[in-house]
Design a protein around this motif. Structure first.
Motif, PDB file in Angstrom:
ATOM      1  N   GLY A  50       0.781  -1.230   0.000  1.00 37.79           N
ATOM      2  CA  GLY A  50       0.000   0.000   0.000  1.00 37.79           C
ATOM      3  C   GLY A  50       0.811   1.278   0.000  1.00 37.79           C
ATOM      4  O   GLY A  50       0.241   2.369  -0.015  1.00 37.79           O
ATOM      5  N   VAL A  51       2.133   1.176   0.009  1.00 40.95           N
ATOM      6  CA  VAL A  51       2.982   2.373  -0.028  1.00 40.95           C
ATOM      7  C   VAL A  51       3.570   2.489  -1.428  1.00 40.95           C
ATOM      8  O   VAL A  51       4.068   1.509  -1.990  1.00 40.95           O
ATOM      9  CB  VAL A  51       4.100   2.303   1.039  1.00 40.95           C
ATOM     10  CG1 VAL A  51       5.082   3.450   0.885  1.00 40.95           C
ATOM     11  CG2 VAL A  51       3.491   2.298   2.438  1.00 40.95           C
ATOM     12  N   GLU A  52       3.472   3.688  -1.995  1.00 43.11           N
ATOM     13  CA  GLU A  52       3.986   3.952  -3.344  1.00 43.11           C
ATOM     14  C   GLU A  52       5.451   3.499  -3.452  1.00 43.11           C
ATOM     15  O   GLU A  52       6.243   3.700  -2.539  1.00 43.11           O
ATOM     16  CB  GLU A  52       3.861   5.445  -3.624  1.00 43.11           C
ATOM     17  CG  GLU A  52       4.277   5.881  -4.991  1.00 43.11           C
ATOM     18  CD  GLU A  52       4.121   7.390  -5.159  1.00 43.11           C
ATOM     19  OE1 GLU A  52       5.150   8.042  -5.444  1.00 43.11           O
ATOM     20  OE2 GLU A  52       2.990   7.893  -4.996  1.00 43.11           O
ATOM     21  N   ARG A  53       5.796   2.893  -4.583  1.00 46.97           N
ATOM     22  CA  ARG A  53       7.132   2.322  -4.777  1.00 46.97           C
ATOM     23  C   ARG A  53       8.254   3.337  -4.517  1.00 46.97           C
ATOM     24  O   ARG A  53       9.242   3.016  -3.856  1.00 46.97           O
ATOM     25  CB  ARG A  53       7.261   1.750  -6.195  1.00 46.97           C
ATOM     26  CG  ARG A  53       8.613   1.093  -6.434  1.00 46.97           C
ATOM     27  CD  ARG A  53       8.705   0.427  -7.809  1.00 46.97           C
ATOM     28  NE  ARG A  53       9.862  -0.402  -7.895  1.00 46.97           N
ATOM     29  CZ  ARG A  53       9.953  -1.669  -7.477  1.00 46.97           C
ATOM     30  NH1 ARG A  53       8.900  -2.242  -6.938  1.00 46.97           N
ATOM     31  NH2 ARG A  53      11.063  -2.350  -7.577  1.00 46.97           N
ATOM     32  N   GLU A  54       8.114   4.544  -5.026  1.00 44.82           N
ATOM     33  CA  GLU A  54       9.157   5.556  -4.839  1.00 44.82           C
ATOM     34  C   GLU A  54       9.358   5.871  -3.353  1.00 44.82           C
ATOM     35  O   GLU A  54      10.480   5.983  -2.871  1.00 44.82           O
ATOM     36  CB  GLU A  54       8.811   6.835  -5.610  1.00 44.82           C
ATOM     37  CG  GLU A  54       9.884   7.904  -5.516  1.00 44.82           C
ATOM     38  CD  GLU A  54       9.537   9.165  -6.303  1.00 44.82           C
ATOM     39  OE1 GLU A  54      10.139  10.206  -5.986  1.00 44.82           O
ATOM     40  OE2 GLU A  54       8.687   9.108  -7.217  1.00 44.82           O
ATOM     41  N   THR A  55       8.258   5.978  -2.630  1.00 38.39           N
ATOM     42  CA  THR A  55       8.339   6.224  -1.185  1.00 38.39           C
ATOM     43  C   THR A  55       8.981   5.039  -0.480  1.00 38.39           C
ATOM     44  O   THR A  55       9.851   5.209   0.379  1.00 38.39           O
ATOM     45  CB  THR A  55       6.929   6.490  -0.610  1.00 38.39           C
ATOM     46  OG1 THR A  55       6.370   7.635  -1.263  1.00 38.39           O
ATOM     47  CG2 THR A  55       6.972   6.719   0.891  1.00 38.39           C
TER      48      THR A  55
END
Length: 140
Positions: A106-111
């Motif tokens: 659920g966390v954006e890949r870049e983050t």
């Protein structure tokens, strides 16, 4: 550096023996994997213990940096450590290689990549692997 916590574990029998923490909570049978000439008996080995310790430590570092950056890390976040052992190229002993796999659902890949990179700086296992930390050896 100021030491905040110290523990101790001892092994007997080497790779085919037993390892116990000073408080007795960790008490494991050690066996040699078939790939290293063992019989494949039920037990654990130093590489599995290192993988478990590194993955837990790295996840702790990941939670720490996420907290600093105000990013919510889901409870089902995982860190897996893949640890391999083999002879060193110089023929003088053995070495290990480690790869970490971070899964933050659920966390954006870049983050997630930024958090993992920051955790890699914070994690003491990562620091030790990266800096070839000197370990004093004393004969009792």
């Amino acid at each position: 550096m100021p030491i905040l916590y110290t523990t101790k574990a001892s092994a007997t029998g080497g790779r085919a023996g037993r390892a116990v923490s000073e408080n007795g909570v960790l008490d494991v049978t050690l066996t040699v994997p078939k790939e290293l000439g063992g019989d494949g008996a039920t037990g654990t080995n130093p590489e599995q213990l290192f993988a478990a310790g590194y993955s837990a430590c790295f996840l702790g570092a990941l939670k720490f940096v996420a907290g600093q950056q105000k990013v919510k890390i889901p409870e089902d976040t995982t860190v897996s450590a893949k640890v391999g052992i083999g002879p060193r190229e110089d023929g003088t002993g053995f070495g290990i290689e480690v790869a970490l796999i971070v899964n933050i659902p659920g966390v954006e890949r870049e983050t997630a990549e930024k958090l993992a990179a920051a955790a890699h700086i914070v994690c003491p296992y990562s620091h030790a692997m990266r800096t070839s930390t000197e370990v004093p050896v004393t004969v009792a």
